[in-house]
Design an enzyme around this catalytic site. Structure first.
Site, PDB file in Angstrom:
ATOM      1  CD  GLU A  95      49.143  82.316 -39.709  1.00  0.00           C
ATOM      2  OE1 GLU A  95      49.479  82.489 -38.513  1.00  0.00           O
ATOM      3  OE2 GLU A  95      49.920  81.836 -40.568  1.00  0.00           O
TER       4      GLU A  95
ATOM      5  CG  HIS B 100      51.085  71.517 -43.965  1.00  0.00           C
ATOM      6  ND1 HIS B 100      51.806  71.357 -42.815  1.00  0.00           N
ATOM      7  CD2 HIS B 100      51.422  72.746 -44.445  1.00  0.00           C
ATOM      8  CE1 HIS B 100      52.555  72.425 -42.611  1.00  0.00           C
ATOM      9  NE2 HIS B 100      52.336  73.292 -43.580  1.00  0.00           N
TER      10      HIS B 100
END
Ligand SMILES: Cc1ncc(C[n+]2csc(CCOP(=O)(O)OP(=O)(O)O)c2C)c(N)n1
Ligand SMILES: [Mg+2]
Lengths: 326, 330
Positions: A60, A129
Site C-alpha cells: 500500500e 476490516h
C-alpha cells in the site's frame, strides 16, 4: 437520467476520464484482471491495457507513493485501496508526501492523485476490516476529502477529483456499492466543496455524510410521521474543507443540530461540525447540539454486539426526541 | 573523461565542500535553523553519478542530505543558501528548509525527510517518464540505513516488475545516525540485497570520482537503454556528525582517520597534479576564489534577501482557483 448502482457510477467515471486523458491511470490490488473487489474498474483492463489499469502488489505505501511520484510528472492516477483499513499502511506517503509537497516545495510540485477506498463498516468483518478513518484524513492540511452518499455524487465527485490538481481522498462505503440511484446521462462534474440539502425542514438540522445521510433521511420521515417534527437533512459530501456556510445557513434556519457519524465520537466529524456551529452561529441555537456516534470500541464480530456498536436511524430519532423532550 | 573536464569537476566538488562548511558556520551563527545534514566526505558519489547522467534532463530525488545534489542538478547555490536562511528567494521560497530543497525547473524533485520515502516516489517518476516516452531516467540517492524500510523492498519489486527507468544509488556511509550498519542490517553488502528482485547491481568505492563515474556510466547506460532499474552501492563516509545536533561520539578515531585519508577531493586533486593538469598553487587559488565567491555572492545574497511575507503563510496548501473544485465552473 438512468438509475445505476454506486459501483457502476464509479466505473463510468473511470472510463470517461481514462478515455478523455491518456495520462489518467487506475491502480490498486485486483483492480485489473479481476475488475476490483467492488467491481468499480470492471472491463477497464481489457479496454485500456495493463500499463494503464495496473494490478499492484500488496504494497500500500509503495504503490501509493509510486502513484504520487508519477503525478509529479502529470500522470493522474486513480488509486484504489481495497479497504480503508489498509490505508493506514499508506499514511506515510499520503500525509508526508501528497498533502505536503505543494507547500514545502513553495508551490513547485503538486500531487494530483485520487485515492479511493471503501471507508465504512459492513457486516461482521471484525475489528480489522471495520475502521472508519474519515476523521483521520479530514484532519490533514493539503488533502481534500469527499464522501459520496449516492451514485450521482460517486460519479461526479470522482470526475472532478481526477481533474483537480490537489490530492483527493474519496471515502466510499462497502455497503453502498450496490445502492441504486439516478445519475445524469450527460457528463457531470460534482463540486469538490460544499454540501447538499437532502431534505428540507424547519425544526432541526440532521447533519450526515456518506451512509449516515440515509439514516438521517429515515429518521426524518419517522420524526415527521410520529411527532410532526420536520427535520432538515444536510449531506456533508465534503469533509475537508467542511462547508461552514452550509452549516451556518441551515442551523440559522432550524436553530437545532444533530450530527450523525458512523465513527467513534472522539476528534470526529461531529466534534468538528459542533465547533463550526459554535464559531459561526452559536447565538442562533435554541438547544445544545447533539451527536450520534459509534461506541468508542473496536468493532466486534458478533452480530448483536456489532449492531450495538454502530449508530442507526433509531438512534437519530431518539436523539431528536431527547432534544425536543417528546 | 578528459583531465581538463576533471579539473572542472574538482572545482565543483571543492565548491560543494566549502558550501557545506559555510552552512555549518551559518548554523552556529543562527542564520540556519532546524535540522541540518551536511555532505562533506561523500562528494564523489553525487558528482560521479551526475557527471555520468544528464542533470537538468534526468530527474533526481533524494533525502534530507540534499544541498549538493540540488546544486549539481543545476540549482543556483545562492538560492539554495537562501532557502537555508529561510528566505523568499530560496528555491522552495523559505517554506522547505534544508531537508526540503526543491528545484523542479532543474528536475531536482526534492529532498524528503522521511527515511525511505523517496524510493516509491522515484519509481513513480520513472513510471511518468515511461508513459511520456522520453529517454530521461530517474536517479534516487539514499543512505544505507534507508534500505531497512519497507519502501525499499516494495519499490524494488515494482520497479523490476514494470521495468521502470530508475537508478537507485545507495550512499553507504556505514551509519544511520549513530548506529553502525552491522548493528542494524543483517546483510552488510547492500548491492547483494537487490538480487532478490532480479535487479542488476554493483558496489564501488565512493571516494574515488573516477571509479564512481565509470560505474555510474554503466548503470546510467543500462537504465537509459530501457533495460529497467539498476542499483549502485557507493562505499563512502561522512566527515561530520549525522546532523548539527549529533555528538558524533560513536565512531572510532581510527576509523575516522582511515576515511579522512581517503578524501575524495584529495584523491582527485593528487591525480590531476600527478597528470600535470594541476599545480598545488592553482588548487590553492581555486580554493581562495571559491571562498570569496561563497562569501561575496552566496552568503551576501542569502543575507540580503527578504523573508517570505507572513501574510502569505496560507499560500501553497491547495491549488489556487482550481475550477474543478466548483465542478468545472470557472
Ligand atoms: C521514517 C523515519 N524514521 C526515522 C527518521 C530519523 N532519521 C533521520 S536520518 C536517519 C538515519 C538514516 O541513515 P541513512 O539512510 O544511512 O542516511 P544517512 O543519513 O547516513 O545519509 C534517521 C534514523 C526519519 N527521518 N524518518
Ligand atoms: Mg548512512
Amino acid at each position: 437520467m438512468a438509475e445505476i448502482m454506486y459501483w457502476e457510477a464509479i466505473r463510468r467515471a473511470h472510463d470517461e476520464e481514462m478515455a478523455n486523458d491518456p495520462m489518467v491511470i487506475a491502480m490498486g490490488e485486483d483492480i485489473g484482471v479481476v475488475g476490483g473487489t467492488y467491481k468499480a474498474t470492471t472491463g477497464l483492463y481489457d479496454k485500456y491495457g495493463e500499463d494503464r489499469v495496473i494490478d499492484t502488489p500488496i504494497s500500500e505505501n509503495g504503490y501509493t507513493g509510486l502513484g504520487i511520484g508519477a503525478s509529479f510528472l502529470g500522470v493522474r492516477p486513480i488509486i484504489e485501496i481495497m479497504s480503508v483499513n489498509f490505508a493506514w499502511l499508506a499514511m506515510d506517503q499520503i500525509f508526508n508526501t501528497a498533502a505536503k509537497v505543494r507547500y514545502m516545495s513553495g508551490g513547485q510540485l503538486e500531487a494530483p492523485v485520487v485515492i479511493r477506498s471503501p471507508g465504512g463498516t459492513a457486516h461482521q468483518l471484525g475489528s480489522q476490516h471495520s475502521a472508519r478513518m474519515e476523521k483521520v484524513f479530514m484532519g490533514i492540511a493539503g488533502l481534500r476529502v469527499v464522501t459520496p452518499s449516492n451514485p450521482r455524487q460517486a460519479y461526479g465527485l470522482l470526475k472532478s477529483a481526477v481533474r483537480c490538481n490537489d490530492p483527493v481522498f474519496i471515502n466510499e462505503h462497502e455497503l453502498m456499492y450496490n445502492m441504486k440511484g439516478a445519475v445524469p446521462d450527460a457528463e457531470y462534474f460534482h463540486p469538490l466543496e460544499g454540501s447538499e440539502v437532502a431534505r428540507q425542514g424547519r425544526d432541526v438540522t440532521l447533519f450526515g455524510y456518506n451512509i449516515s445521510v440515509h439514516w438521517c433521511l429515515q429518521a426524518a420521515e419517522q420524526l415527521s410521521k410520529d411527532h410532526g417534527i420536520e427535520a432538515e437533512v444536510i449531506d456533508l459530501y465534503t469533509l475537508s474543507p467542511l462547508d461552514r456556510e452550509g452549516i451556518r445557513n441551515s442551523v440559522s434556519k432550524t436553530h437545532r443540530a444533530v450530527i450523525v457519524e458512523e465513527a467513534e465520537p472522539a476528534v470526529g466529524v461531529g466534534a468538528e461540525v459542533m465547533a463550526i456551529i459554535n464559531e459561526e452561529c452559536f447565538f442562533e441555537l435554541d438547544a445544545a447540539p447533539l451527536r450520534v456516534s459509534a461506541l468508542n470500541i473496536p468493532i466486534p464480530y458478533n452480530h448483536a454486539l456489532e449492531k450495538a456498536a454502530l449508530p442507526n436511524a433509531g438512534d437519530v430519532v431518539e436523539a431528536v426526541r431527547k432534544m425536543f423532550g417528546v | 573523461m578528459k583531465n581538463a573536464e576533471k579539473k572542472r569537476v574538482l572545482r565543483e566538488m571543492l565548491f560543494a565542500r566549502r558550501f557545506e562548511e559555510r552552512c555549518y558556520e551559518a548554523y552556529v551563527e543562527r542564520n540556519i535553523g532546524g535540522f541540518l545534514h551536511l555532505y562533506p566526505g561523500e562528494e564523489a558519489c553525487a558528482f560521479g553519478v551526475l557527471e555520468a547522467a544528464q542533470p537538468g534532463h534526468d530527474y533526481v530525488i533524494t533525502s534530507y542530505r540534499d544541498h549538493v545534489h540540488a546544486i549539481k542538478s543545476g540549482s543556483d547555490p545562492r538560492r539554495v543558501m537562501a532557502e537555508l536562511f529561510a528566505k523568499e528567494t530560496g528555491v522552495s521560497k523559505g517554506r522547505g528548509g534544508s531537508m526540503h530543497i526543491f528545484d523542479v525547473a532543474n528536475r531536482f524533485m526534492g529532498g524528503y525527510a522521511l527515511v525511505g520515502g523517496p524510493f516509491p516516489l522515484a519509481a513513480g517518476i520513472a513510471k511518468g517518464i515511461q508513459m511520456q516516452g522520453g529517454d530521461e531516467i530517474c536517479i534516487c540517492f539514499l543512505g544505507d540505513a534507508a534500505n531497512n524500510q519497507g519502501t525499499f523492498h516494495e519499490s524494488l519489486n515494482m520497479a523490476a516488475l514494470w521495468n521502470l527507468p530508475v537508478l537507485y544509488v545507495c550512499e553507504n556511509n556505514l551509519y544511520g545516525i549513530g548506529t553502525r550498519i552491522d548493528r542494524s542490517t543483517a546483510v552488510i553488502d547492500q548491492y547483494k540485497r537487490v538480487s532478490g528482485y532480479n535487479i542488476p547491481s554493483a558496489q564501488e568505492d565512493g571516494q574515488d570520482f573516477d571509479l564512481v563515474y565509470k560505474a555510474a556510466s554503466k548503470a546510467v547506460k543500462h537504465v537509459r537503454s530501457g533495460k529497467g532499474p539498476y542499483f549502485l552501492e557507493l562505499m563512502t563516509y561522512r566527515y561530520r556528525g549525522h546532523s548539527m545536533s549529533d555528538s558524533n561520539a560513536y565512531r572510532a578515531k581510527k576509523e575516522e582517520r582511515m576515511w579522512s585519508g581517503r578524501d575524495p577531493l584529495i584523491i582527485l586533486r593528487d591525480r590531476l597534479i600527478e597528470a600535470g593538469e594541476l599545480t598545488k598553487e592553482e588548487f590553492k587559488d581555486m580554493d581562495t576564489e571559491i571562498l570569496d565567491e561563497i562569501e561575496d555572492e552566496v552568503i551576501r545574497f542569502a543575507t540580503d534577501s527578504p523573508e517570505p511575507p507572513v501574510s502569505e503563510v496560507e499560500q501553497f496548501v491547495l491549488a489556487e482557483n482550481d475550477p474543478w473544485v466548483r465542478g468545472g465552473v470557472k
